[in-house]
Design an enzyme around this catalytic site. Structure first.
Site, PDB file in Angstrom:
ATOM      1  N   SER A  70       0.799  -1.234   0.000  1.00 53.50           N
ATOM      2  CA  SER A  70       0.000   0.000   0.000  1.00 53.50           C
ATOM      3  C   SER A  70       0.828   1.279   0.000  1.00 53.50           C
ATOM      4  CB  SER A  70      -0.932  -0.001   1.197  1.00 53.50           C
ATOM      5  OG  SER A  70      -0.182   0.015   2.393  1.00 53.50           O
ATOM      6  N   LYS A 123     -11.946  -2.310   3.085  1.00 50.33           N
ATOM      7  CA  LYS A 123     -11.355  -1.358   2.134  1.00 50.33           C
ATOM      8  C   LYS A 123     -12.274  -1.256   0.911  1.00 50.33           C
ATOM      9  CE  LYS A 123      -6.857  -1.449   4.169  1.00 50.33           C
ATOM     10  NZ  LYS A 123      -5.800  -2.363   4.573  1.00 50.33           N
ATOM     11  N   HIS A 159      -5.365  -4.813  -0.208  1.00 42.61           N
ATOM     12  CA  HIS A 159      -5.454  -3.703  -1.169  1.00 42.61           C
ATOM     13  C   HIS A 159      -5.689  -4.178  -2.607  1.00 42.61           C
ATOM     14  CE1 HIS A 159      -4.604  -0.174   1.319  1.00 42.61           C
ATOM     15  NE2 HIS A 159      -3.880  -1.000   2.056  1.00 42.61           N
TER      16      HIS A 159
HETATM   17  C1  LIG Z   1      -5.501  -2.730   5.908  1.00 48.15           C
HETATM   18  C2  LIG Z   1      -4.824  -4.016   5.964  1.00 48.15           C
HETATM   19  C3  LIG Z   1      -5.185  -4.970   6.925  1.00 48.15           C
HETATM   20  C4  LIG Z   1      -6.205  -4.662   7.980  1.00 48.15           C
HETATM   21  O1  LIG Z   1      -7.499  -4.776   7.491  1.00 48.15           O
HETATM   22  P1  LIG Z   1      -8.699  -4.201   8.379  1.00 48.15           P
HETATM   23  O2  LIG Z   1      -9.894  -4.865   7.810  1.00 48.15           O
HETATM   24  O3  LIG Z   1      -8.685  -2.728   8.203  1.00 48.15           O
HETATM   25  O4  LIG Z   1      -8.427  -4.611   9.785  1.00 48.15           O
HETATM   26  C5  LIG Z   1      -4.572  -6.192   6.898  1.00 48.15           C
HETATM   27  N1  LIG Z   1      -3.616  -6.482   5.985  1.00 48.15           N
HETATM   28  C6  LIG Z   1      -3.228  -5.593   5.051  1.00 48.15           C
HETATM   29  C7  LIG Z   1      -2.199  -5.981   4.053  1.00 48.15           C
HETATM   30  C8  LIG Z   1      -3.814  -4.327   5.020  1.00 48.15           C
HETATM   31  O5  LIG Z   1      -3.432  -3.457   4.087  1.00 48.15           O
END
Ligand SMILES: *Cc1c(COP(=O)(O)O)cnc(C)c1O
Length: 416
Positions: free
Chosen positions: A205, A263, A233
């Site tokens: 990200s 997300k 992502h």
């Molecule tokens: C954002 C993210 C998470 C966390 O996900 P949430 O649903 O916001 O807890 C886990 N792993 C990666 C790679 C992320 O980018």
């Protein structure tokens, strides 16, 4: 003992007295908070007075929002809101128990069936968040007799999930498949480990680059590695929405496909998709599934709707990519360094930490919300303002954002 008085370590404490034994904590906090503040690393949180849509409101000011993970605009989609509201009317606001007692509603089962179909796997299991998912899944199969090969830029929740498992963690250089191969060979030949796993983000990200999954799978086959891809992502963004693994056509080659529902899907939650035996095991052995209350009905219903929308049309993904390309082309034409992103994530690399922060603040003052990301989240000297376009941005919003970027770039001497 008189009222309002109690004893700590033999000292009589009265209301208004300084509690001597908490001084250790007080000085720890004071010192460390002051240290962060003096280095400009103390993050101040701005609460939104609006939804997290393409334009947000903070302290009465409207800003073009380039900082959310709401890639497809689904967080505010009327279809999801309606589905959530109907589910709340029918099932209430809470699941009432953990999944394994009686917190599993028919909605959870439906969500998991939809997720498995969406990901082209035999089965899926939903968790309360993506973070939670990594806490749950890694330690359910890996333990102190095992080793995990982990990309050095993996997400914090992967790092914590690996630590929790007590397996030996062996880092490999970011996306460096020669380094991964060497470390896999070493680990295998050492004979020290019962199981070896390789674990990576699908899309990173900070730079928007995609993991080299075809090479990784070949190495995994050669050295018998368990494969784990956290595609937080990539889901909703790549592979007709199904994510990075589908993008490379590797759906039957990755043991663990992790995704988030928070997300691109716009709601909250996380999941593992994989073979039926794996999911059956996680249902009896992963601790957040056993010991933390199930996702609430409204959220689950909204997630089901999000998956239906993604399964039936690529319109939102197409718009996201178009917007990403507009933003990238525009920033590049202005003369900014946008790195080498392969996804809509668009970093604008400024370099020096203080200047990056000042740049983000000037954008804010002029009406663009794009967060500065600096060391230690990214390497020293590569501070960037990270832009997350979404399907919900209109061409006019992006044009306006680019105009503001041009103004601030010239004003600060970054652009000539
Ligand atoms: C954002 C993210 C998470 C966390 O996900 P949430 O649903 O916001 O807890 C886990 N792993 C990666 C790679 C992320 O980018």
């Amino acid at each position: 003992m008189q009222e309002n008085a109690f004893r700590i370590s033999g000292t009589l404490i009265k209301g208004g007295d300084v509690i001597v034994s908490s001084n250790v904590l007080a000085s720890f906090l004071k010192e460390n908070l002051e240290d962060l503040k003096s280095k400009g690393l103390y993050n101040v949180i701005d609460p939104l007075e609006s939804s997290n849509g393409p334009v947000i409101k903070i302290a009465g000011q409207e800003l073009i929002n380039l900082s959310s993970n709401n890639y497809l605009g689904l967080a505010t989609d009327p279809r999801l809101k309606e589905a959530a509201t109907a589910a709340i009317q029918k099932y209430g606001v809470g699941a009432g128990a953990v999944r394994t007692i009686n917190g599993t509603l028919e909605l959870h089962v439906k969500l998991e069936e939809k997720l498995a179909a969406f990901k082209h796997t035999q089965a899926a299991i939903a968790y309360q968040s993506g973070f939670n998912c990594n806490m749950a899944a890694i330690s359910a199969v890996m333990d102190k007799d095992d080793a995990i090969l982990s990309d050095e830029l993996n997400h914090a929740s992967i790092i914590d999930g690996c630590r929790l498992s007590r397996a030996k963690i062996i880092g490999f250089k970011h996306s460096d498949m020669a380094d991964l191969r060497a470390k896999a060979q070493q680990a295998k030949e050492s004979g020290l480990y019962k199981k070896i796993m390789v674990i990576t983000d699908g899309v990173f990200s900070m730079d928007g680059d995609i993991a080299k999954l075809p090479e990784m799978v070949a190495i995994a086959e050669e050295y018998d590695l368990i494969t784990y891809v956290d595609d937080a992502h990539g889901s909703g963004v790549l592979g007709q929405g199904a994510g990075t693994v589908k993008h490379f056509g590797l759906s039957d080659k990755i043991d663990f496909q992790i995704g988030t529902l928070s997300k691109a899907l716009g709601v909250i939650g996380g999941y593992v998709a994989g073979k039926k035996d794996l999911i059956d095991w996680l249902k009896v052995r992963s601790r957040p599934f056993l010991f933390s209350t199930a996702l609430p009905p409204g959220d689950v219903a909204a997630c089901i709707m999000a998956i239906d929308i993604l399964t039936n049309s690529t319109e939102l993904q197409n718009r996201l990519w178009e917007n990403g390309n507009t933003l990238k082309k525009g920033l590049k034409a202005l003369g900014f360094n946008i790195g080498s992103s392969q996804t809509p994530i668009t970093p604008c690399i400024i370099g020096e930490e203080k200047q990056t922060q000042a740049f983000s603040k000037r954008l804010y003052a002029k009406g663009v919300y794009a967060k500065a990301i600096v060391f230690p989240t990214v390497p020293k000297g590569t501070g960037r303002v990270r832009n997350m376009p979404t399907a919900a941005h209109t061409p006019e919003m992006l044009e306006r954002a680019l105009a503001i970027y041009a103004e601030v770039g010239k004003e600060m001497g970054i652009l000539s």
